[in-house]
Design a protein around this motif. Structure first.
Motif, mmCIF file in Angstrom:
data_model
loop_
_atom_site.group_PDB
_atom_site.id
_atom_site.type_symbol
_atom_site.label_atom_id
_atom_site.label_comp_id
_atom_site.label_asym_id
_atom_site.label_seq_id
_atom_site.Cartn_x
_atom_site.Cartn_y
_atom_site.Cartn_z
ATOM 1 N N LYS A 147 -21.544 -5.038 21.404
ATOM 2 C CA LYS A 147 -21.290 -6.478 21.519
ATOM 3 C C LYS A 147 -20.174 -6.927 20.581
ATOM 4 O O LYS A 147 -19.311 -7.720 20.955
ATOM 5 N N LEU A 148 -20.199 -6.406 19.359
ATOM 6 C CA LEU A 148 -19.198 -6.796 18.361
ATOM 7 C C LEU A 148 -17.892 -6.003 18.465
ATOM 8 O O LEU A 148 -16.932 -6.315 17.770
ATOM 9 N N HIS A 149 -17.862 -4.957 19.300
ATOM 10 C CA HIS A 149 -16.693 -4.075 19.433
ATOM 11 C C HIS A 149 -16.323 -3.460 18.088
ATOM 12 O O HIS A 149 -15.167 -3.501 17.660
ATOM 13 N N VAL A 150 -17.332 -2.895 17.437
ATOM 14 C CA VAL A 150 -17.126 -2.274 16.129
ATOM 15 C C VAL A 150 -16.139 -1.121 16.285
ATOM 16 O O VAL A 150 -16.312 -0.249 17.142
ATOM 17 N N ASN A 151 -15.113 -1.126 15.443
ATOM 18 C CA ASN A 151 -14.021 -0.158 15.531
ATOM 19 C C ASN A 151 -14.033 0.866 14.398
ATOM 20 O O ASN A 151 -13.023 1.462 14.080
ATOM 21 N N LYS B 224 -8.754 -3.048 11.434
ATOM 22 C CA LYS B 224 -7.509 -3.210 12.203
ATOM 23 C C LYS B 224 -6.318 -3.436 11.279
ATOM 24 O O LYS B 224 -5.267 -2.827 11.438
ATOM 25 N N GLN B 225 -6.502 -4.343 10.317
ATOM 26 C CA GLN B 225 -5.402 -4.744 9.450
ATOM 27 C C GLN B 225 -5.016 -3.670 8.443
ATOM 28 O O GLN B 225 -3.833 -3.398 8.239
ATOM 29 N N TYR B 226 -6.012 -3.085 7.787
ATOM 30 C CA TYR B 226 -5.735 -2.171 6.680
ATOM 31 C C TYR B 226 -5.865 -0.692 7.049
ATOM 32 O O TYR B 226 -5.512 0.172 6.239
ATOM 33 N N GLY B 227 -6.346 -0.403 8.237
ATOM 34 C CA GLY B 227 -6.449 0.993 8.670
ATOM 35 C C GLY B 227 -5.130 1.743 8.555
ATOM 36 O O GLY B 227 -5.094 2.865 8.039
ATOM 37 N N MET C 69 -19.859 -8.050 9.362
ATOM 38 C CA MET C 69 -19.288 -7.076 10.297
ATOM 39 C C MET C 69 -18.009 -7.533 10.984
ATOM 40 O O MET C 69 -17.052 -6.742 11.073
ATOM 41 N N PRO C 70 -17.904 -8.772 11.475
ATOM 42 C CA PRO C 70 -16.630 -9.170 12.097
ATOM 43 C C PRO C 70 -15.449 -9.083 11.132
ATOM 44 O O PRO C 70 -14.342 -8.703 11.522
ATOM 45 N N ARG C 71 -15.673 -9.396 9.856
ATOM 46 C CA ARG C 71 -14.600 -9.286 8.878
ATOM 47 C C ARG C 71 -14.234 -7.822 8.671
ATOM 48 O O ARG C 71 -13.058 -7.473 8.573
ATOM 49 N N PHE C 72 -15.237 -6.945 8.617
ATOM 50 C CA PHE C 72 -14.959 -5.521 8.463
ATOM 51 C C PHE C 72 -14.163 -4.995 9.662
ATOM 52 O O PHE C 72 -13.256 -4.170 9.503
ATOM 53 N N GLU D 97 -2.901 1.326 6.464
ATOM 54 C CA GLU D 97 -2.604 1.543 5.047
ATOM 55 C C GLU D 97 -3.545 2.563 4.409
ATOM 56 O O GLU D 97 -3.451 2.840 3.223
ATOM 57 N N GLY D 98 -4.493 3.082 5.186
ATOM 58 C CA GLY D 98 -5.375 4.119 4.656
ATOM 59 C C GLY D 98 -6.824 3.700 4.478
ATOM 60 O O GLY D 98 -7.591 4.426 3.842
ATOM 61 N N LEU D 99 -7.241 2.571 5.037
ATOM 62 C CA LEU D 99 -8.641 2.162 4.943
ATOM 63 C C LEU D 99 -9.469 2.824 6.035
ATOM 64 O O LEU D 99 -9.040 2.895 7.188
ATOM 65 N N GLN D 100 -10.645 3.288 5.661
ATOM 66 C CA GLN D 100 -11.636 3.734 6.637
ATOM 67 C C GLN D 100 -12.970 3.103 6.281
ATOM 68 O O GLN D 100 -13.537 3.395 5.225
ATOM 69 N N ILE D 101 -13.442 2.234 7.145
ATOM 70 C CA ILE D 101 -14.761 1.642 6.966
ATOM 71 C C ILE D 101 -15.767 2.562 7.644
ATOM 72 O O ILE D 101 -15.506 3.101 8.713
ATOM 73 N N VAL D 102 -16.911 2.743 6.986
ATOM 74 C CA VAL D 102 -18.016 3.527 7.535
ATOM 75 C C VAL D 102 -19.275 2.694 7.360
ATOM 76 O O VAL D 102 -19.594 2.276 6.246
ATOM 77 N N GLY D 103 -19.969 2.441 8.446
ATOM 78 C CA GLY D 103 -21.219 1.701 8.404
ATOM 79 C C GLY D 103 -22.397 2.647 8.450
ATOM 80 O O GLY D 103 -22.386 3.616 9.218
ATOM 81 N N VAL D 104 -23.402 2.383 7.654
ATOM 82 C CA VAL D 104 -24.624 3.186 7.639
ATOM 83 C C VAL D 104 -25.791 2.255 7.954
ATOM 84 O O VAL D 104 -26.173 1.426 7.121
ATOM 85 N N SER D 105 -26.320 2.383 9.156
ATOM 86 C CA SER D 105 -27.450 1.547 9.550
ATOM 87 C C SER D 105 -28.736 2.135 8.970
ATOM 88 O O SER D 105 -28.980 3.335 9.077
ATOM 89 N N ILE D 106 -29.557 1.254 8.411
ATOM 90 C CA ILE D 106 -30.852 1.711 7.917
ATOM 91 C C ILE D 106 -31.975 1.339 8.885
ATOM 92 O O ILE D 106 -33.146 1.437 8.532
ATOM 93 N N ASP D 107 -31.611 0.944 10.103
ATOM 94 C CA ASP D 107 -32.630 0.712 11.122
ATOM 95 C C ASP D 107 -33.401 2.007 11.349
ATOM 96 O O ASP D 107 -32.869 3.104 11.116
ATOM 97 N N ASP D 108 -34.627 1.887 11.832
ATOM 98 C CA ASP D 108 -35.466 3.074 12.051
ATOM 99 C C ASP D 108 -34.888 4.019 13.089
ATOM 100 O O ASP D 108 -35.068 5.229 12.995
#
Length: 177
Positions: A117-121, A90-93, A82-85, A95-106
């Protein structure tokens, strides 16, 4: 006093070993069969709210490169990626990058504090079995998909990604116009 068994081939041990072998075979089959089925095919579309209650429509992201990451709060490799993502967004956004996270937590209860905590962007959605099945069966996490600007799946990475290799693939897809 009974004599301890030293052979290790008692009926319980044999049954346990057979169960482990069957489970391993199932895991290998389940893990390998769907793993490449979506590569070079259109990514299954979805519309879901993210944790900030904003609509995320995969079709609406056409024209962007999407890194779609299935993860969970209890997954150590997921938390390491996650920190790398976050850095890549930030770096590649621009240029057209969009990261999408899908949590499989209940539910979102453990997810919210972690992303704060991680400041997910990037948007985090809650996944379910149906969405996992649409993506070829997400039986373990992390599972990451790279989707090109036309909505085609270009890679599926099961398990912890080799992040330098993944970044190289990401840059190649971003460079293709």
């Amino acid at each position: 006093m009974p004599t301890p068994r030293t052979s290790g081939t008692g009926p319980r041990r044999v049954a346990a070993l057979l169960l482990l072998a069957a489970a391993a075979l199932f895991a290998v089959r389940a893990h390998s069969q769907p793993s490449r089925s979506l590569v070079n095919r259109p990514a299954p579309e979805f519309v879901r709210p993210n944790l900030a209650h904003h609509r995320v429509d995969l079709a609406g992201l056409r024209g962007k490169v999407v890194l779609l990451n299935f993860w969970a709060t209890w997954c150590a490799p997921c938390r390491l990626e996650m920190p790398r993502f976050i850095d890549w967004q930030k770096q590649y956004g621009p240029e057209g990058l969009q990261i999408v996270g899908v949590s499989i937590d209940d539910d979102a209860t453990p997810v919210r504090p972690l992303i704060e905590k991680l400041h997910v962007n990037y948007p985090i959605l809650m996944g379910d079995a149906q969405l996992g099945e649409r993506y070829g069966g997400v039986l373990g996490v992390p599972v990451t998909f790279l989707i090109d600007r036309r909505g085609m799946v270009r890679a599926r990475i099961d398990g912890a990604a080799d992040l330098p290799t993944l970044e190289k693939q990401l840059r190649q897809i971003l460079a293709a116009r």
